[in-house]
Motif scaffolding. Structure first.
Motif, PDB file in Angstrom:
ATOM      1  N   ARG A 176      77.266 102.486  21.605  1.00  0.00           N
ATOM      2  CA  ARG A 176      77.972 101.266  21.176  1.00  0.00           C
ATOM      3  C   ARG A 176      79.097 101.617  20.199  1.00  0.00           C
ATOM      4  O   ARG A 176      80.160 101.011  20.213  1.00  0.00           O
ATOM      5  CB  ARG A 176      77.007 100.280  20.519  1.00  0.00           C
ATOM      6  CG  ARG A 176      76.055  99.645  21.502  1.00  0.00           C
ATOM      7  CD  ARG A 176      75.305  98.475  20.881  1.00  0.00           C
ATOM      8  NE  ARG A 176      74.123  98.157  21.646  1.00  0.00           N
ATOM      9  CZ  ARG A 176      72.936  98.747  21.482  1.00  0.00           C
ATOM     10  NH1 ARG A 176      72.776  99.675  20.565  1.00  0.00           N
ATOM     11  NH2 ARG A 176      71.917  98.408  22.246  1.00  0.00           N
ATOM     12  N   PHE A 220      64.227  88.361  29.365  1.00  0.00           N
ATOM     13  CA  PHE A 220      64.722  88.767  28.045  1.00  0.00           C
ATOM     14  C   PHE A 220      64.059  87.967  26.923  1.00  0.00           C
ATOM     15  O   PHE A 220      63.795  88.510  25.847  1.00  0.00           O
ATOM     16  CB  PHE A 220      66.251  88.717  27.993  1.00  0.00           C
ATOM     17  CG  PHE A 220      66.864  89.934  28.638  1.00  0.00           C
ATOM     18  CD1 PHE A 220      66.810  91.171  28.004  1.00  0.00           C
ATOM     19  CD2 PHE A 220      67.431  89.866  29.896  1.00  0.00           C
ATOM     20  CE1 PHE A 220      67.325  92.319  28.617  1.00  0.00           C
ATOM     21  CE2 PHE A 220      67.957  91.004  30.521  1.00  0.00           C
ATOM     22  CZ  PHE A 220      67.903  92.229  29.878  1.00  0.00           C
ATOM     23  N   ALA A 239      77.749  94.938  26.637  1.00  0.00           N
ATOM     24  CA  ALA A 239      76.971  96.181  26.686  1.00  0.00           C
ATOM     25  C   ALA A 239      75.622  95.933  27.341  1.00  0.00           C
ATOM     26  O   ALA A 239      74.868  95.058  26.894  1.00  0.00           O
ATOM     27  CB  ALA A 239      76.775  96.730  25.266  1.00  0.00           C
ATOM     28  N   PHE A 240      75.352  96.642  28.386  1.00  0.00           N
ATOM     29  CA  PHE A 240      74.073  96.593  29.109  1.00  0.00           C
ATOM     30  C   PHE A 240      73.748  95.175  29.598  1.00  0.00           C
ATOM     31  O   PHE A 240      72.578  94.799  29.676  1.00  0.00           O
ATOM     32  CB  PHE A 240      72.931  97.142  28.229  1.00  0.00           C
ATOM     33  CG  PHE A 240      73.293  98.452  27.580  1.00  0.00           C
ATOM     34  CD1 PHE A 240      73.553  99.563  28.374  1.00  0.00           C
ATOM     35  CD2 PHE A 240      73.410  98.572  26.196  1.00  0.00           C
ATOM     36  CE1 PHE A 240      73.924 100.773  27.797  1.00  0.00           C
ATOM     37  CE2 PHE A 240      73.782  99.777  25.620  1.00  0.00           C
ATOM     38  CZ  PHE A 240      74.038 100.883  26.420  1.00  0.00           C
ATOM     39  N   ASP A 292      75.004  84.583  24.323  1.00  0.00           N
ATOM     40  CA  ASP A 292      73.924  85.055  25.196  1.00  0.00           C
ATOM     41  C   ASP A 292      73.174  83.813  25.696  1.00  0.00           C
ATOM     42  O   ASP A 292      73.220  82.765  25.053  1.00  0.00           O
ATOM     43  CB  ASP A 292      72.956  85.946  24.411  1.00  0.00           C
ATOM     44  CG  ASP A 292      72.074  86.809  25.309  1.00  0.00           C
ATOM     45  OD1 ASP A 292      72.286  88.029  25.358  1.00  0.00           O
ATOM     46  OD2 ASP A 292      71.172  86.258  25.974  1.00  0.00           O
ATOM     47  N   PHE A 293      72.501  83.929  26.859  1.00  0.00           N
ATOM     48  CA  PHE A 293      71.773  82.742  27.329  1.00  0.00           C
ATOM     49  C   PHE A 293      70.278  82.790  27.015  1.00  0.00           C
ATOM     50  O   PHE A 293      69.552  81.861  27.373  1.00  0.00           O
ATOM     51  CB  PHE A 293      72.067  82.425  28.799  1.00  0.00           C
ATOM     52  CG  PHE A 293      71.516  83.371  29.851  1.00  0.00           C
ATOM     53  CD1 PHE A 293      70.776  84.490  29.527  1.00  0.00           C
ATOM     54  CD2 PHE A 293      71.733  83.100  31.202  1.00  0.00           C
ATOM     55  CE1 PHE A 293      70.277  85.332  30.498  1.00  0.00           C
ATOM     56  CE2 PHE A 293      71.241  83.935  32.189  1.00  0.00           C
ATOM     57  CZ  PHE A 293      70.515  85.049  31.835  1.00  0.00           C
ATOM     58  N   SER A 294      69.807  83.849  26.344  1.00  0.00           N
ATOM     59  CA  SER A 294      68.386  83.904  25.987  1.00  0.00           C
ATOM     60  C   SER A 294      68.209  83.411  24.544  1.00  0.00           C
ATOM     61  O   SER A 294      68.654  84.080  23.593  1.00  0.00           O
ATOM     62  CB  SER A 294      67.881  85.345  26.120  1.00  0.00           C
ATOM     63  OG  SER A 294      66.770  85.546  25.274  1.00  0.00           O
ATOM     64  N   ALA A 336      76.700  88.530  26.391  1.00  0.00           N
ATOM     65  CA  ALA A 336      75.331  89.036  26.599  1.00  0.00           C
ATOM     66  C   ALA A 336      74.956  89.861  25.370  1.00  0.00           C
ATOM     67  O   ALA A 336      74.480  90.999  25.473  1.00  0.00           O
ATOM     68  CB  ALA A 336      75.241  89.853  27.891  1.00  0.00           C
ATOM     69  N   CYS A 337      75.197  89.263  24.207  1.00  0.00           N
ATOM     70  CA  CYS A 337      75.116  89.984  22.924  1.00  0.00           C
ATOM     71  C   CYS A 337      73.699  90.399  22.563  1.00  0.00           C
ATOM     72  O   CYS A 337      73.509  91.271  21.722  1.00  0.00           O
ATOM     73  CB  CYS A 337      75.697  89.134  21.810  1.00  0.00           C
ATOM     74  SG  CYS A 337      74.758  87.606  21.525  1.00  0.00           S
ATOM     75  N   GLY A 381      75.386  80.763  25.643  1.00  0.00           N
ATOM     76  CA  GLY A 381      76.365  80.645  26.722  1.00  0.00           C
ATOM     77  C   GLY A 381      76.044  81.552  27.877  1.00  0.00           C
ATOM     78  O   GLY A 381      75.428  82.606  27.710  1.00  0.00           O
ATOM     79  N   ASN A 382      76.462  81.108  29.056  1.00  0.00           N
ATOM     80  CA  ASN A 382      76.284  81.896  30.277  1.00  0.00           C
ATOM     81  C   ASN A 382      77.568  82.691  30.536  1.00  0.00           C
ATOM     82  O   ASN A 382      78.665  82.122  30.503  1.00  0.00           O
ATOM     83  CB  ASN A 382      76.011  80.916  31.437  1.00  0.00           C
ATOM     84  CG  ASN A 382      75.728  81.620  32.739  1.00  0.00           C
ATOM     85  OD1 ASN A 382      75.922  82.830  32.871  1.00  0.00           O
ATOM     86  ND2 ASN A 382      75.263  80.857  33.710  1.00  0.00           N
ATOM     87  N   ALA A 383      77.416  83.982  30.795  1.00  0.00           N
ATOM     88  CA  ALA A 383      78.574  84.849  31.021  1.00  0.00           C
ATOM     89  C   ALA A 383      79.439  84.369  32.188  1.00  0.00           C
ATOM     90  O   ALA A 383      80.629  84.676  32.259  1.00  0.00           O
ATOM     91  CB  ALA A 383      78.085  86.265  31.302  1.00  0.00           C
ATOM     92  N   TYR A 407      62.606  94.388  21.815  1.00  0.00           N
ATOM     93  CA  TYR A 407      63.822  94.910  22.442  1.00  0.00           C
ATOM     94  C   TYR A 407      64.493  96.016  21.621  1.00  0.00           C
ATOM     95  O   TYR A 407      64.749  97.105  22.135  1.00  0.00           O
ATOM     96  CB  TYR A 407      64.809  93.757  22.712  1.00  0.00           C
ATOM     97  CG  TYR A 407      66.094  94.237  23.321  1.00  0.00           C
ATOM     98  CD1 TYR A 407      66.160  94.581  24.672  1.00  0.00           C
ATOM     99  CD2 TYR A 407      67.245  94.424  22.552  1.00  0.00           C
ATOM    100  CE1 TYR A 407      67.334  95.067  25.229  1.00  0.00           C
ATOM    101  CE2 TYR A 407      68.413  94.910  23.102  1.00  0.00           C
ATOM    102  CZ  TYR A 407      68.447  95.226  24.434  1.00  0.00           C
ATOM    103  OH  TYR A 407      69.600  95.726  24.988  1.00  0.00           O
TER     104      TYR A 407
HETATM  105  C1  LIG Z   1      69.968  94.607  28.012  1.00  0.00           C
HETATM  106  S1  LIG Z   1      70.393  93.254  26.997  1.00  0.00           S
HETATM  107  C2  LIG Z   1      71.813  93.835  26.137  1.00  0.00           C
HETATM  108  C3  LIG Z   1      71.959  93.225  24.773  1.00  0.00           C
HETATM  109  C4  LIG Z   1      73.055  93.803  23.888  1.00  0.00           C
HETATM  110  N1  LIG Z   1      74.364  93.624  24.460  1.00  0.00           N
HETATM  111  C5  LIG Z   1      72.836  95.251  23.557  1.00  0.00           C
HETATM  112  O1  LIG Z   1      73.794  96.019  23.543  1.00  0.00           O
HETATM  113  O2  LIG Z   1      71.694  95.620  23.259  1.00  0.00           O
HETATM  114  C6  LIG Z   1      71.093  92.163  28.180  1.00  0.00           C
HETATM  115  C7  LIG Z   1      71.379  90.775  27.615  1.00  0.00           C
HETATM  116  O3  LIG Z   1      72.155  90.071  28.586  1.00  0.00           O
HETATM  117  C8  LIG Z   1      71.786  88.711  28.541  1.00  0.00           C
HETATM  118  N2  LIG Z   1      72.242  88.116  29.811  1.00  0.00           N
HETATM  119  C9  LIG Z   1      71.936  88.506  31.077  1.00  0.00           C
HETATM  120  N3  LIG Z   1      72.574  87.741  31.970  1.00  0.00           N
HETATM  121  C10 LIG Z   1      73.308  86.838  31.255  1.00  0.00           C
HETATM  122  C11 LIG Z   1      74.184  85.770  31.611  1.00  0.00           C
HETATM  123  N4  LIG Z   1      74.436  85.470  32.889  1.00  0.00           N
HETATM  124  N5  LIG Z   1      74.769  85.074  30.615  1.00  0.00           N
HETATM  125  C12 LIG Z   1      74.517  85.363  29.301  1.00  0.00           C
HETATM  126  N6  LIG Z   1      73.696  86.346  28.901  1.00  0.00           N
HETATM  127  C13 LIG Z   1      73.092  87.080  29.874  1.00  0.00           C
HETATM  128  C14 LIG Z   1      70.280  88.752  28.345  1.00  0.00           C
HETATM  129  O4  LIG Z   1      69.763  87.539  27.842  1.00  0.00           O
HETATM  130  C15 LIG Z   1      70.136  89.916  27.356  1.00  0.00           C
HETATM  131  O5  LIG Z   1      70.145  89.475  26.024  1.00  0.00           O
END
Ligand SMILES: C[S@@+](CC[C@H](N)C(=O)[O-])C[C@H]1O[C@@H](n2cnc3c(N)ncnc32)[C@H](O)[C@@H]1O
Length: 234
Positions: free
Chosen positions: A35, A12, A123-124, A78-80, A54-55, A105-107, A19
């Motif tokens: 959304r 990501f 979402a996603f 989000d963690f990225s 995972a915003c 943060g990690n989910a 993106y």
């Molecule tokens: C496909 S994107 C979705 C972003 C946003 N929610 C949207 O609707 O477009 C997935 C996101 O999940 C985050 N992600 C994946 N695994 C994660 C975790 N374990 N903790 C936090 N974020 C995570 C990724 O960094 C990425 O930004």
């Protein structure tokens, strides 16, 4: 962090600059509608505190802001770092930073106390988390009694002509377009694979239920290529 989480985070980080553009382009703008419906379906209390997990670049948070204005206090995590950085810029540009707070943060281990939120949105994101049950239990922990969980995710449409055509697009055309624009071949080949490996909507709804949520409902959108899951912490 585990190798699997590192792989997802790096992926990501690498596709972050393209993106939003690729989301709009590859979904033909439908991601905005999905959304919007997700937030509408939650029936949020007039004043609320919500979490967007995972915003990414904050599209869900900004949709909540659009629907609720300053009556919603929003935390987005989000963690990225790259996705969060772009999200922050967008939030500031849209002047939404007064009641929208971003943090890393990690989910699977959310940086919040228990029972804090009226609703939690993802979402996603859940498709990218291997320990889905662990994540959903963590979501349960931070949601208030009576609060709502809303999960939006790409799913496989039911068998039929539409599915055949969609799978052709999804497995062949989408990875090709995604690879060209994002310059990350792996990421847009991983995408169809991750959707195909995701459980059926019915099975995933069961996982949500088994993690403690009640009244779990699912709503297929756009012929089932996306499903919205809603559950209640009662
Ligand atoms: C496909 S994107 C979705 C972003 C946003 N929610 C949207 O609707 O477009 C997935 C996101 O999940 C985050 N992600 C994946 N695994 C994660 C975790 N374990 N903790 C936090 N974020 C995570 C990724 O960094 C990425 O930004």
């Amino acid at each position: 962090m585990s190798v699997e989480l590192d792989f997802i985070k790096d992926m990501f980080d690498s596709i972050a600059p393209k993106y939003d553009f690729l989301n709009r382009f590859l979904s033909l703008g439908q991601d905005i509608v999905w959304r919007k419906k997700m937030v509408e379906s939650c029936d949020l209390p007039d004043k609320c505190v919500v979490l967007d997990v995972a915003c990414g670049t904050c599209d869900v948070s900004l949709e909540i802001k659009r629907q609720k204005g300053d009556r919603a206090t929003i935390f987005a995590t989000d963690f990225s770092p790259k996705m969060l950085g772009l999200g922050k810029k967008k939030v500031v540009r849209k002047k939404a930073d007064k009641t929208l707070y971003l943090l890393a943060g990690n989910a699977l281990k959310l940086p919040f106390k228990e029972s804090m939120f009226d609703a939690l949105f993802i979402a996603f994101g859940i498709r990218n988390i291997m320990d889905r049950e662990g994540a959903i239990k963590e979501f349960f922990r931070v949601i208030k009694q009576g609060g709502t969980l809303a999960i939006l995710e790409l799913t496989s449409p039911p068998e039929g002509i539409f599915r055949d055509a969609y799978m052709l697009y999804f497995k062949k055309l989408l990875p090709a377009i995604g690879s060209i624009f994002s310059k990350n071949r792996k990421a847009y080949h991983y995408l169809p694979e991750s959707v195909i490996n995701f459980p059926t909507a019915q099975n995933f709804a069961l996982t949500i239920q088994e993690s403690g949520f009640k009244n779990v409902k699912l709503k297929a959108m756009t012929f089932g290529i996306v499903t919205l899951f809603i559950g209640k912490k009662l």
